[in-house]
Design an enzyme around this catalytic site. Sequence first.
Site, PDB file in Angstrom:
ATOM      1  N   GLY A  81       2.058   3.097  -2.199  1.00  0.00           N
ATOM      2  CA  GLY A  81       3.096   3.204  -3.222  1.00  0.00           C
ATOM      3  C   GLY A  81       4.347   2.365  -2.968  1.00  0.00           C
ATOM      4  O   GLY A  81       5.295   2.392  -3.757  1.00  0.00           O
TER       5      GLY A  81
ATOM      6  N   SER B 252       0.862  -1.182   0.000  1.00  0.00           N
ATOM      7  CA  SER B 252       0.000   0.000   0.000  1.00  0.00           C
ATOM      8  C   SER B 252       0.895   1.229   0.000  1.00  0.00           C
ATOM      9  O   SER B 252       2.118   1.112   0.124  1.00  0.00           O
ATOM     10  CB  SER B 252      -0.921   0.000   1.222  1.00  0.00           C
ATOM     11  OG  SER B 252      -0.160  -0.142   2.390  1.00  0.00           O
TER      12      SER B 252
ATOM     13  N   ASP C  38      -6.790   7.771   4.105  1.00  0.00           N
ATOM     14  CA  ASP C  38      -5.984   8.967   4.412  1.00  0.00           C
ATOM     15  C   ASP C  38      -6.480  10.211   3.655  1.00  0.00           C
ATOM     16  O   ASP C  38      -6.515  11.304   4.209  1.00  0.00           O
ATOM     17  CB  ASP C  38      -4.473   8.723   4.251  1.00  0.00           C
ATOM     18  CG  ASP C  38      -4.096   8.025   2.974  1.00  0.00           C
ATOM     19  OD1 ASP C  38      -4.979   7.865   2.098  1.00  0.00           O
ATOM     20  OD2 ASP C  38      -2.922   7.635   2.828  1.00  0.00           O
ATOM     21  N   THR C  39      -6.943  10.046   2.423  1.00  0.00           N
ATOM     22  CA  THR C  39      -7.468  11.205   1.684  1.00  0.00           C
ATOM     23  C   THR C  39      -8.732  11.760   2.353  1.00  0.00           C
ATOM     24  O   THR C  39      -9.098  12.907   2.130  1.00  0.00           O
ATOM     25  CB  THR C  39      -7.813  10.833   0.224  1.00  0.00           C
ATOM     26  OG1 THR C  39      -8.845   9.849   0.239  1.00  0.00           O
ATOM     27  CG2 THR C  39      -6.619  10.300  -0.530  1.00  0.00           C
TER      28      THR C  39
ATOM     29  N   ARG D  69       4.624  11.088   7.418  1.00  0.00           N
ATOM     30  CA  ARG D  69       3.564  12.088   7.534  1.00  0.00           C
ATOM     31  C   ARG D  69       3.389  12.391   9.016  1.00  0.00           C
ATOM     32  O   ARG D  69       3.165  11.474   9.815  1.00  0.00           O
ATOM     33  CB  ARG D  69       2.287  11.483   6.953  1.00  0.00           C
ATOM     34  CG  ARG D  69       1.160  12.454   6.839  1.00  0.00           C
ATOM     35  CD  ARG D  69       0.112  11.940   5.885  1.00  0.00           C
ATOM     36  NE  ARG D  69      -0.533  10.744   6.397  1.00  0.00           N
ATOM     37  CZ  ARG D  69      -1.054   9.784   5.648  1.00  0.00           C
ATOM     38  NH1 ARG D  69      -0.994   9.847   4.337  1.00  0.00           N
ATOM     39  NH2 ARG D  69      -1.629   8.738   6.173  1.00  0.00           N
TER      40      ARG D  69
ATOM     41  N   GLU E 242     -11.513   3.760  -4.116  1.00  0.00           N
ATOM     42  CA  GLU E 242     -10.689   4.598  -4.992  1.00  0.00           C
ATOM     43  C   GLU E 242     -11.000   4.315  -6.449  1.00  0.00           C
ATOM     44  O   GLU E 242     -11.067   3.148  -6.862  1.00  0.00           O
ATOM     45  CB  GLU E 242      -9.210   4.319  -4.740  1.00  0.00           C
ATOM     46  CG  GLU E 242      -8.747   4.811  -3.388  1.00  0.00           C
ATOM     47  CD  GLU E 242      -7.255   4.617  -3.223  1.00  0.00           C
ATOM     48  OE1 GLU E 242      -6.485   5.143  -4.049  1.00  0.00           O
ATOM     49  OE2 GLU E 242      -6.871   3.905  -2.283  1.00  0.00           O
TER      50      GLU E 242
ATOM     51  N   GLU F 236      -9.188   0.530  -6.233  1.00  0.00           N
ATOM     52  CA  GLU F 236      -9.107  -0.354  -5.072  1.00  0.00           C
ATOM     53  C   GLU F 236     -10.021   0.131  -3.958  1.00  0.00           C
ATOM     54  O   GLU F 236     -10.594   1.212  -4.046  1.00  0.00           O
ATOM     55  CB  GLU F 236      -7.664  -0.530  -4.595  1.00  0.00           C
ATOM     56  CG  GLU F 236      -6.957   0.739  -4.220  1.00  0.00           C
ATOM     57  CD  GLU F 236      -5.606   0.455  -3.586  1.00  0.00           C
ATOM     58  OE1 GLU F 236      -5.200  -0.707  -3.494  1.00  0.00           O
ATOM     59  OE2 GLU F 236      -4.976   1.429  -3.161  1.00  0.00           O
TER      60      GLU F 236
HETATM   61  P1  AMP Z   1      -2.691   2.354  -5.246  1.00  0.00           P
HETATM   62  O1  AMP Z   1      -1.749   1.966  -4.152  1.00  0.00           O
HETATM   63  O2  AMP Z   1      -3.110   1.212  -6.100  1.00  0.00           O
HETATM   64  O3  AMP Z   1      -3.860   3.175  -4.736  1.00  0.00           O
HETATM   65  O4  AMP Z   1      -1.885   3.364  -6.197  1.00  0.00           O
HETATM   66  C1  AMP Z   1      -1.408   4.587  -5.693  1.00  0.00           C
HETATM   67  C2  AMP Z   1      -1.537   5.681  -6.732  1.00  0.00           C
HETATM   68  O5  AMP Z   1      -0.760   5.371  -7.897  1.00  0.00           O
HETATM   69  C3  AMP Z   1      -2.943   5.910  -7.251  1.00  0.00           C
HETATM   70  O6  AMP Z   1      -3.681   6.725  -6.372  1.00  0.00           O
HETATM   71  C4  AMP Z   1      -2.655   6.578  -8.612  1.00  0.00           C
HETATM   72  O7  AMP Z   1      -2.320   7.938  -8.450  1.00  0.00           O
HETATM   73  C5  AMP Z   1      -1.423   5.825  -9.078  1.00  0.00           C
HETATM   74  N1  AMP Z   1      -1.816   4.641  -9.883  1.00  0.00           N
HETATM   75  C6  AMP Z   1      -2.064   3.409  -9.413  1.00  0.00           C
HETATM   76  N2  AMP Z   1      -2.453   2.553 -10.404  1.00  0.00           N
HETATM   77  C7  AMP Z   1      -2.458   3.272 -11.530  1.00  0.00           C
HETATM   78  C8  AMP Z   1      -2.780   2.979 -12.892  1.00  0.00           C
HETATM   79  N3  AMP Z   1      -3.158   1.748 -13.305  1.00  0.00           N
HETATM   80  N4  AMP Z   1      -2.683   3.983 -13.805  1.00  0.00           N
HETATM   81  C9  AMP Z   1      -2.299   5.228 -13.429  1.00  0.00           C
HETATM   82  N5  AMP Z   1      -1.977   5.562 -12.165  1.00  0.00           N
HETATM   83  C10 AMP Z   1      -2.049   4.614 -11.228  1.00  0.00           C
END
Ligand code: AMP
Length: 394
Positions: free
Chosen positions: A162, A160, A286-287, A364, A267, A279
């Site tokens: 990133g 999670s 957090d948002t 954070r 999301e 997801e």
């Molecule tokens: P996630 O952990 O899956 O919520 O991804 C974190 C962030 O990465 C998301 O809020 C998007 O900004 C970006 N992101 C994730 N997956 C994609 C995707 N398939 N295409 C473009 N941006 C993505």
Amino acid sequence: MTKIGTPYKANSTKAMLLGSGELGREVAIELKRLGVEVVAVDRYANAPAMQVADRAHVISMLDADALEKVILDEKPDYIIPEVEAIATKKLLELEGAGFRVIPTAKAVNFTMNREGIRTLAAEKLGLKTSPYAFASDRREFEGAIKKIGMPCVVKPIMSSSGHGQSVVRSEEDMDRAWEYSQSGGRAGGGRVIVEGFVDFDYEITLLTVRHSGGTSFCAPIGHRQIDGDYRQSWQPYPMTEKALESARDCAKKITDALGGFGIFGVEMFVKGDDVLFSEVSPRPHDTGMVTMISQNLSQFALHARAILGIPIVKIENYGPSASRAVVVEGKSDMLEYSGLEKVLARPGTDMRIFGKPCVDGHRRVAVLLARASTIEEADAVTADMLGDFKVKLC
Ligand code: AMP
């Protein structure tokens, strides 16, 4: 009927937070306001929620035996996961033995794994998502990228914020993306999801609360992520009627499939009127910290009410609002915050300092909140607040 007992007495209504960060802390405060006895658990001492809870326990929540012991010792009425890094199979077992997991142990177990939730959303519920493929080793990874095409996003299935996530734009990026995915995942290596890169106009979180009176939605929250980590959010984020309707439909379907009572952060990516499911997390998001200034009942208050079986009557939105995370970088086990008299001198502002005991790398440490006549204006106010807010790593 919802009954609340007296803390520390035989009839106390006891909630256990698994994860005691800044989100858990607000849940703890809301539960305390309703007379609940709160036990905070995390892997380190003096975590934010522990500072306001009645009691705390420090264990590795990935250690199934330690998790079982603390639950059997405390016998909470509600087990409330705040993070994903938990031995969720043990929660399934304990739920089977009669414990109440929020929203359900199945939902918690399912959503910690991107593979389960993506398969449920796209293949069982027919929700629109980015194209995707899974891979367990380097060879499968190449095959998955070939199938999905570039650019694509690679993420460990157990991750999670990133962690372990990167974008592959050309063949040269492949080695780095694979290696990063193997070091950044929660489980330390393993299976990844390769997703087609979505060229979205904007992304939103639709906070959806399942409660004893049905399902309610908060106004959509737009947000900006850096390296997969939330930095700013805005509510209500303008959407076309059609996109909002699709977003609510998508959120209703996925949260109904997961079940239970509580708040969910759904999301989604939006392009024009098209909404793609990304997801879902079965807990405050957090948002969603922006709701601490934008709504009569924040996401934390909504979660607490839903958990206790109280129906949500009306979610009132106070107007355009913004949140901005304060992220510091460095190494320190003592922090000092200053400038608050300037930060909060602006009308329509608020903030939270999380009281984290230490920093090692990025962390954070606070969130700045503002309400104004437009989300752009509210966002600009939080930018000014950030300029005035000082954090010293002692
Ligand atoms: P996630 O952990 O899956 O919520 O991804 C974190 C962030 O990465 C998301 O809020 C998007 O900004 C970006 N992101 C994730 N997956 C994609 C995707 N398939 N295409 C473009 N941006 C993505």
